[in-house]
Design a protein around this motif. Sequence first.
Motif, PDB file in Angstrom:
ATOM      1  N   VAL A   1       0.648 -21.698  24.063  1.00  0.00           N
ATOM      2  CA  VAL A   1       0.240 -23.083  23.866  1.00  0.00           C
ATOM      3  C   VAL A   1       1.495 -23.962  23.844  1.00  0.00           C
TER       4      VAL A   1
ATOM      5  N   VAL B   1      -1.992 -25.001  28.144  1.00  0.00           N
ATOM      6  CA  VAL B   1      -2.132 -23.580  27.834  1.00  0.00           C
ATOM      7  C   VAL B   1      -1.890 -22.761  29.097  1.00  0.00           C
TER       8      VAL B   1
ATOM      9  N   GLU C   1      -7.013 -16.064  22.870  1.00  0.00           N
ATOM     10  CA  GLU C   1      -7.714 -16.694  23.985  1.00  0.00           C
ATOM     11  C   GLU C   1      -9.045 -17.307  23.554  1.00  0.00           C
TER      12      GLU C   1
ATOM     13  N   ASP D   1      -9.846 -18.611  20.850  1.00  0.00           N
ATOM     14  CA  ASP D   1      -9.682 -19.800  20.013  1.00  0.00           C
ATOM     15  C   ASP D   1      -9.452 -21.041  20.841  1.00  0.00           C
ATOM     16  N   VAL D   2      -9.246 -20.864  22.145  1.00  0.00           N
ATOM     17  CA  VAL D   2      -9.041 -21.970  23.066  1.00  0.00           C
ATOM     18  C   VAL D   2     -10.299 -22.131  23.900  1.00  0.00           C
ATOM     19  N   LYS D   3     -10.776 -23.362  24.060  1.00  0.00           N
ATOM     20  CA  LYS D   3     -12.013 -23.585  24.823  1.00  0.00           C
ATOM     21  C   LYS D   3     -11.841 -23.069  26.239  1.00  0.00           C
ATOM     22  N   TRP D   4     -12.675 -22.141  26.625  1.00  0.00           N
ATOM     23  CA  TRP D   4     -12.570 -21.481  27.944  1.00  0.00           C
ATOM     24  C   TRP D   4     -13.640 -22.020  28.868  1.00  0.00           C
TER      25      TRP D   4
END
Length: 224
Positions: free
Chosen positions: A27, A169, A218, A220-223
């Motif tokens: 990040v 990211v 991964e 925890d990050v909007k995918w």
Amino acid sequence: MEKLLLLMVVFAVCHAETKDMSGKVFVFPKEAITDYVKLLTEKSKFDAVTTCLRFQTDLDRNYSIFSLATQSRSNDYLIFKTNKDGIMMHVRNPNTVFQSMPLTPNVWHSLCSTWRSDDGTAQLWLDNQTSIIRYIAKGPIDGKPSTILGQEQDSYGGGFDVTQSFVGVITAVHMWDRIIASEEIKYYMMHRYFSPGNVYNWGSLDYEIVGDVRVAREHDVKWM
């Protein structure tokens, strides 16, 4: 004063270590010239290259995606988003722009690039789109590489410009010292099994973090 500067460098740089980065991301939270990730390898000569990575950013200006410099050339292998709907690729300093390959802000992109030294040609894969083949430069990339994520190098390991820094990211970085099969690139794009990079391998990555870059999970990050 010299001792103070040395201590500052020691505290700013995380010691290099090999880690399995599967399921993780780098990040880059802000525009700065002080924040980046340096990828480490023992390889120092490349007669061909394939690189793949995934990233997301909300930037609509230009920015560096992947920067490899040697002591003789600052742009020995650079992938760079231009202000227009194109992706610029440098090899051994010369460059070409792959047109009509827009990088939409706030969308996850999968990007792969290839280049071969014998005829100097390169090609890009962006998500489900394949570029034409373009000539850039012949001859090997030769010399200990300084490979950096998050900044564009105007000198070996430095010369950063805040207006070209990456904010967002990055994950799933792989690099090979050969051109991998197009089927392997498709598998990468589809998140299926592929043979990992033999220069940089996300599953066994040697790297240093400098400045304010963090590792996150991964999921925890909007995918998208």
